[in-house]
Design an enzyme around this catalytic site. Structure first.
Site, PDB file in Angstrom:
ATOM      1  N   CYS A  95       7.701   2.657  17.212  1.00 51.80           N
ATOM      2  CA  CYS A  95       8.919   1.476  18.089  1.00 51.80           C
ATOM      3  C   CYS A  95       7.683   0.283  18.454  1.00 51.80           C
ATOM      4  O   CYS A  95       6.973   1.178  19.244  1.00 51.80           O
ATOM      5  CB  CYS A  95       9.752   1.450  20.034  1.00 51.80           C
ATOM      6  SG  CYS A  95       9.587   0.889  20.210  1.00 51.80           S
ATOM      7  N   ASP A 133      -2.885   7.436   4.219  1.00 54.52           N
ATOM      8  CA  ASP A 133      -1.842   7.683   3.450  1.00 54.52           C
ATOM      9  C   ASP A 133      -1.163   9.523   3.267  1.00 54.52           C
ATOM     10  O   ASP A 133      -0.705   9.652   2.277  1.00 54.52           O
ATOM     11  CB  ASP A 133      -3.223   7.633   2.288  1.00 54.52           C
ATOM     12  CG  ASP A 133      -3.898   8.662   2.342  1.00 54.52           C
ATOM     13  OD1 ASP A 133      -5.510   8.411   1.868  1.00 54.52           O
ATOM     14  OD2 ASP A 133      -4.474  10.040   2.607  1.00 54.52           O
ATOM     15  N   GLN A 154      -9.708   8.898   9.016  1.00 57.56           N
ATOM     16  CA  GLN A 154      -9.422   7.777   9.043  1.00 57.56           C
ATOM     17  C   GLN A 154      -8.639   7.028   7.816  1.00 57.56           C
ATOM     18  O   GLN A 154      -7.611   5.888   8.339  1.00 57.56           O
ATOM     19  CB  GLN A 154     -10.408   6.628   8.738  1.00 57.56           C
ATOM     20  CG  GLN A 154     -11.665   7.377   9.467  1.00 57.56           C
ATOM     21  CD  GLN A 154     -13.287   6.666   9.025  1.00 57.56           C
ATOM     22  OE1 GLN A 154     -13.696   5.180   9.750  1.00 57.56           O
ATOM     23  NE2 GLN A 154     -13.670   7.573   8.432  1.00 57.56           N
ATOM     24  N   ARG A 181       0.826  -1.613   0.209  1.00 56.25           N
ATOM     25  CA  ARG A 181      -0.064  -0.019  -0.138  1.00 56.25           C
ATOM     26  C   ARG A 181       1.346   1.068  -0.102  1.00 56.25           C
ATOM     27  O   ARG A 181       0.693   2.362  -0.300  1.00 56.25           O
ATOM     28  CB  ARG A 181      -0.877   0.240   1.345  1.00 56.25           C
ATOM     29  CG  ARG A 181      -1.918  -1.364   1.163  1.00 56.25           C
ATOM     30  CD  ARG A 181      -2.723  -1.075   2.591  1.00 56.25           C
ATOM     31  NE  ARG A 181      -3.418   0.235   2.912  1.00 56.25           N
ATOM     32  CZ  ARG A 181      -3.645   0.096   4.046  1.00 56.25           C
ATOM     33  NH1 ARG A 181      -3.561  -0.970   4.774  1.00 56.25           N
ATOM     34  NH2 ARG A 181      -4.580   1.215   4.631  1.00 56.25           N
ATOM     35  N   HIS A 203      -6.154   7.230  12.533  1.00 57.96           N
ATOM     36  CA  HIS A 203      -5.478   6.249  12.484  1.00 57.96           C
ATOM     37  C   HIS A 203      -4.567   6.200  12.148  1.00 57.96           C
ATOM     38  O   HIS A 203      -3.544   4.987  11.713  1.00 57.96           O
ATOM     39  CB  HIS A 203      -6.030   5.451  11.347  1.00 57.96           C
ATOM     40  CG  HIS A 203      -8.121   4.812  11.582  1.00 57.96           C
ATOM     41  ND1 HIS A 203      -8.682   4.463  10.925  1.00 57.96           N
ATOM     42  CD2 HIS A 203      -8.323   5.023  12.670  1.00 57.96           C
ATOM     43  CE1 HIS A 203     -10.466   4.976  11.145  1.00 57.96           C
ATOM     44  NE2 HIS A 203      -9.891   4.725  13.109  1.00 57.96           N
TER      45      HIS A 203
END
Ligand code: BV8
Length: 239
Positions: free
Chosen positions: A123, A100, A97, A64, A115
């Site tokens: 980490c 990108d 949300q 993605r 998100h």
């Protein structure tokens, strides 16, 4: 098209989902089956999946990320970026949300990425440790500079707590206009935001070719890349 002229006192919250980025060539999650290699997102985007098979989850994000690195914001992103630039982040809260980064790439001054971000790693031991930016595939066995734990995609998985919840709730409690763009309203807590906005007395509008049937006052069943430039153009009196 609804005749809506937000006045000076209007405070807008815009919640965006995968449909906002569809026109940029970023596949949504649930249109056309929304499966990845036969897996449902809910199965791959979880801490359990990461612990069970890090290379499968890394591949899911690498594919993605590599695709997202090549796409550009579309007129829907540009319109929201213009609106927030002109009216300011105090009046226009952009919550997405999407992971990108396309709203930021379009020039939006302040985006709440509830998100997280696919273009960063964090980490796996602690969110507080330094995050790093990646463009392509995640370097295998990359370790945290503080505690040497493995790094993982800097996204919020199912079962994990979304980012900046207080800031979002505060914006929803004080908004007069709530706009949900390109989201199926399947994932919580984002799917519950329209209810919070309604309780605050906000006018609730959805922009989605397939209305989610949430409790909106108006459902504009148009693609975001067409509808948002029209709405924002009228609001900003752009000719
Ligand atoms: C939480 C990042 C507690 C990763 C994502 C069991 C265990 C644990 C939790 C749960 C559980 N059961 C339910 C839950 C809650 C769970 C949940 O909601 N599950 C769902 C499946 C029922 N939620 C969580 O786990 C959340 N955390 O609950 O923690 C908590 C909460 C608050 C306070 C304290 C504790 C965390 C959820 C976050 C998951 N991570 N993404 C990644 O990207 O890989 S979610 C993922 O789905 C994406 O972010 C995506 O954005 C999001 C939602 O999907 P949509 O954006 O709506 O995309 P979708 O494809 O569904 O729809 C696209 C829409 O666009 C369609 O309607 C289509 O018609 C429209 N469209 C298409 N083209 C266009 C268009 N619209 C406009 N224009 C177009 N051109």
């Amino acid at each position: 098209m609804i005749e809506l002229r937000p006045e000076e006192s209007t405070r807008i919250v815009v919640l965006s989902g995968a449909g906002l980025s569809a026109a940029s060539g970023v596949p949504t999650f649930r249109d056309k089956g929304g499966l990845w290699e036969g897996h449902r997102v809910e199965e791959v985007a979880t801490p359990g999946a990461w612990l069970k098979d890090r290379s499968l989850v890394r591949r899911f994000y690498d594919e993605r990320r590599e695709r997202i690195a090549t796409v550009l914001p579309n007129p829907g992103h540009d319109a929201l970026a213009r609106l927030q630039t002109r009216w300011g982040p105090e009046r226009v809260t952009l919550v997405t949300q999407n992971v990108d980064g396309l709203l930021t790439k379009a020039g939006a001054p302040e985006v709440i990425e509830m998100h997280g971000s696919i273009m960063h790693l964090r980490c796996e031991g602690s969110e507080e440790h330094p995050h790093i930016q990646v463009a392509g595939a995640q370097p295998k066995n990359k370790r945290c500079s503080v505690c040497k734990s493995l790094m993982r995609p800097d996204v919020v998985w199912f079962g994990e707590v979304p980012r900046e919840a207080d800031r979002v709730h505060d914006a929803l409690a004080n908004c007069t206009l709530f706009l949900a763009v390109g989201t199926s309203g399947r994932v919580y807590p984002a799917a519950g935001f329209v209810q919070l906005a309604r309780s605050a007395g906000a006018l609730c509008i959805e922009v989605n070719p397939k209305p989610s049937r949430g409790p909106f006052d108006h459902a504009l069943s148009e693609p975001a890349e067409n509808m948002l430039p029209e709405l924002v153009g009228a609001w900003l009196n752009e000719d």
